[in-house]
Design an enzyme around this catalytic site. Structure first.
Site, PDB file in Angstrom:
ATOM      1  CE  LYS A 109     -78.899 -83.950  36.021  1.00 32.06           C
ATOM      2  NZ  LYS A 109     -78.689 -82.584  35.555  1.00 32.06           N
TER       3      LYS A 109
ATOM      4  CE  LYS B  34     -72.943 -87.884  33.348  1.00 39.13           C
ATOM      5  NZ  LYS B  34     -73.923 -86.868  33.051  1.00 39.13           N
TER       6      LYS B  34
ATOM      7  CE  LYS C 174     -71.231 -79.089  35.424  1.00 38.68           C
ATOM      8  NZ  LYS C 174     -72.583 -78.744  35.086  1.00 38.68           N
TER       9      LYS C 174
HETATM   10  P1  TYM Z   1     -73.694 -79.884  32.029  1.00 41.25           P
HETATM   11  O1  TYM Z   1     -73.545 -78.583  32.723  1.00 41.25           O
HETATM   12  O2  TYM Z   1     -74.096 -81.072  32.841  1.00 41.25           O
HETATM   13  O3  TYM Z   1     -72.359 -80.258  31.284  1.00 41.25           O
HETATM   14  C1  TYM Z   1     -71.670 -79.344  30.465  1.00 41.25           C
HETATM   15  C2  TYM Z   1     -71.095 -80.056  29.268  1.00 41.25           C
HETATM   16  O4  TYM Z   1     -70.159 -81.063  29.672  1.00 41.25           O
HETATM   17  C3  TYM Z   1     -70.497 -82.317  29.089  1.00 41.25           C
HETATM   18  N1  TYM Z   1     -70.149 -83.387  30.038  1.00 41.25           N
HETATM   19  C4  TYM Z   1     -69.274 -84.380  29.790  1.00 41.25           C
HETATM   20  N2  TYM Z   1     -68.530 -84.668  28.717  1.00 41.25           N
HETATM   21  C5  TYM Z   1     -67.704 -85.764  28.793  1.00 41.25           C
HETATM   22  N3  TYM Z   1     -67.622 -86.546  29.879  1.00 41.25           N
HETATM   23  C6  TYM Z   1     -68.360 -86.312  30.989  1.00 41.25           C
HETATM   24  N4  TYM Z   1     -68.257 -87.093  32.069  1.00 41.25           N
HETATM   25  C7  TYM Z   1     -69.236 -85.171  30.975  1.00 41.25           C
HETATM   26  N5  TYM Z   1     -70.082 -84.638  31.885  1.00 41.25           N
HETATM   27  C8  TYM Z   1     -70.623 -83.552  31.301  1.00 41.25           C
HETATM   28  C9  TYM Z   1     -71.993 -82.243  28.851  1.00 41.25           C
HETATM   29  O5  TYM Z   1     -72.408 -83.152  27.873  1.00 41.25           O
HETATM   30  C10 TYM Z   1     -72.158 -80.796  28.434  1.00 41.25           C
HETATM   31  O6  TYM Z   1     -71.867 -80.638  27.054  1.00 41.25           O
HETATM   32  N6  TYM Z   1     -78.175 -79.449  29.850  1.00 41.25           N
HETATM   33  C11 TYM Z   1     -76.777 -79.089  29.747  1.00 41.25           C
HETATM   34  C12 TYM Z   1     -76.530 -77.597  29.688  1.00 41.25           C
HETATM   35  C13 TYM Z   1     -77.318 -76.872  28.650  1.00 41.25           C
HETATM   36  C14 TYM Z   1     -77.044 -76.867  27.267  1.00 41.25           C
HETATM   37  C15 TYM Z   1     -78.026 -76.012  26.689  1.00 41.25           C
HETATM   38  C16 TYM Z   1     -76.051 -77.482  26.486  1.00 41.25           C
HETATM   39  C17 TYM Z   1     -78.405 -76.094  28.874  1.00 41.25           C
HETATM   40  N7  TYM Z   1     -78.844 -75.543  27.688  1.00 41.25           N
HETATM   41  C18 TYM Z   1     -78.039 -75.770  25.323  1.00 41.25           C
HETATM   42  C19 TYM Z   1     -76.095 -77.250  25.094  1.00 41.25           C
HETATM   43  C20 TYM Z   1     -77.084 -76.397  24.535  1.00 41.25           C
HETATM   44  C21 TYM Z   1     -76.034 -79.611  30.972  1.00 41.25           C
HETATM   45  O7  TYM Z   1     -76.609 -79.769  32.010  1.00 41.25           O
HETATM   46  O8  TYM Z   1     -74.682 -79.716  30.799  1.00 41.25           O
END
Ligand code: TYM
Length: 358
Positions: free
Chosen positions: A111, A192, A195
């Site tokens: 990032k 990947k 968003k």
């Molecule tokens: P975030 O918001 O980027 O994504 C949310 C969840 O979606 C999963 N994900 C995917 N899974 C499969 N294929 C993809 N292309 C894909 N893109 C995203 C992510 O792995 C995630 O599970 N840091 C985290 C948010 C967070 C969090 C936490 C998660 C903050 N605190 C505590 C678990 C526990 C994040 O940015 O996810």
């Protein structure tokens, strides 16, 4: 008892990758475990963001949790910044985390790449994530593959803290689905699905209308050859589409692959598009209905924050005690609670008058 915690950032557009890697597991897990789910709005501040959209986007992600099937009577659903214990524990853990280990996080490197300078928040992001998880005595963290390293760091921090100061935190484990944990961009199977990527053609948003979904799926990049087969090494694009199909239809990937093996990519994609439309259209409708009643949504989130805070505070207090911080005076705790709920903090004079009356 299994305690599950996970979060989703309100940045950009939630897509079928988020559904496959995360939301879909959440809906299943709420029937098997105590679940706490969060819209991590503080994480959304780590990259430049639009303040005029953040509250809306946070509500929209909360509405998507509900629209996908999270039952707020079963699972706790709340907005991260509504429970200040998250930021407080993040600070306490900052003093256990090391700059070297944060610098090694691949998401931070990805990032930050190409930016002249990045915020301290982006660097510190995994520590806030560790605080999210550790506050709740979490045993399992359902996430997609890209969050694996952050959960590993969380385990390291919990173990280090417990060793230095005494047992406070449960050491959690990541729960990564064997299929569908890394859905690739439709227009670039080497990247990947994301968003925030500039190209909208690469993702199917959970809120995309049916025609847009069909168009994007039909234009998805495929591999050479014609056989529809689940083989991530040899057929990365088709395998990702198969994993997506499985997530959207609740059918095993092998059954889908067997059905379309010789049907050709066109027929396979048409069927995938219909599965996506069928699964996403009701989600979009429920989301829109929830967004049309913001007061109702806010009531659910207020109740979620109260329940989350009640779960989080004992462990925060234990961490403070172990670190040797002075106990927080009760009056401060009450004022904090009042300030948080938006009520005016009682003035010292009013408190004195109340004390005289009793
Ligand atoms: P975030 O918001 O980027 O994504 C949310 C969840 O979606 C999963 N994900 C995917 N899974 C499969 N294929 C993809 N292309 C894909 N893109 C995203 C992510 O792995 C995630 O599970 N840091 C985290 C948010 C967070 C969090 C936490 C998660 C903050 N605190 C505590 C678990 C526990 C994040 O940015 O996810």
């Amino acid at each position: 008892m299994m305690r599950v915690f996970s979060g989703i950032q309100p940045t950009g557009t939630l897509h079928v990758g988020n559904y496959s890697g995360a939301l879909r597991q959440f809906v299943r897990l709420q029937h098997e475990a105590e679940c706490v789910f969060c819209v991590v709005d503080l994480h959304a501040l780590t990259l430049p963001h639009d303040p005029s959209r953040l509250a809306h986007d946070s509500r929209s992600v909360a509405a998507l949790y509900l629209a996908c099937g999270i039952d707020p009577e079963r699972a706790v659903l709340f907005i991260q910044s509504h429970v200040p214990a998250h930021s407080e524990l993040a600070w306490l853990l900052n003093c256990t985390a090391q700059t070297g280990e944060l610098g090694r996080m691949t998401q931070y490197k990805d990032k930050g790449r190409g930016r002249q300078s990045v915020s301290v928040g982006l660097f510190d992001y995994p520590v806030l994530m560790a605080a999210d998880i550790l506050l709740y005595g979490t045993t399992h963290v359902p996430v997609g593959d890209d969050q694996r390293q952050h959960v590993e760091l969380t385990r390291d921090l919990a173990e280090r803290f417990n060793r230095r100061y005494g047992e406070v935190f449960v050491v959690p484990q990541a729960m990564i689905p064997p299929v569908g944990a890394r859905i690739m961009a439709l227009d670039n199977p080497a990247a990947k699905m994301s968003k925030s990527a500039d190209s909208d053609a690469g993702r199917i948003a959970l809120l995309d209308p049916p025609d847009r979904i069909r168009q994007k799926v039909m234009r998805a990049v495929t591999d050479s050859g014609t056989e529809v087969r689940y083989d991530p090494a040899e057929k990365p694009a088709v395998s990702s589409l198969l994993a997506l199909f499985a997530a959207l239809s609740d059918e095993p990937v092998e059954a889908i692959a067997a059905r379309y093996r010789t049907a050709g990519y066109g027929a396979f994609k048409r069927a995938l598009a219909e599965a996506a439309v069928e699964r996403l259209a009701p989600i979009r409708e429920r989301h829109d209905a929830l967004m049309a009643d913001p007061a109702g949504l806010d009531r659910i989130l207020r109740r979620g924050a109260e329940r989350a805070e009640a779960l989080a505070l004992p462990r925060l207090r234990a961490a403070r005690d172990r670190l040797g911080l002075m106990p927080r005076p009760a009056a401060t705790a009450e004022r904090l609670a009042a300030a948080q709920s938006g009520e005016a903090a009682p003035s010292a004079a009013a408190q004195g008058a109340a004390a005289r009356r009793t």
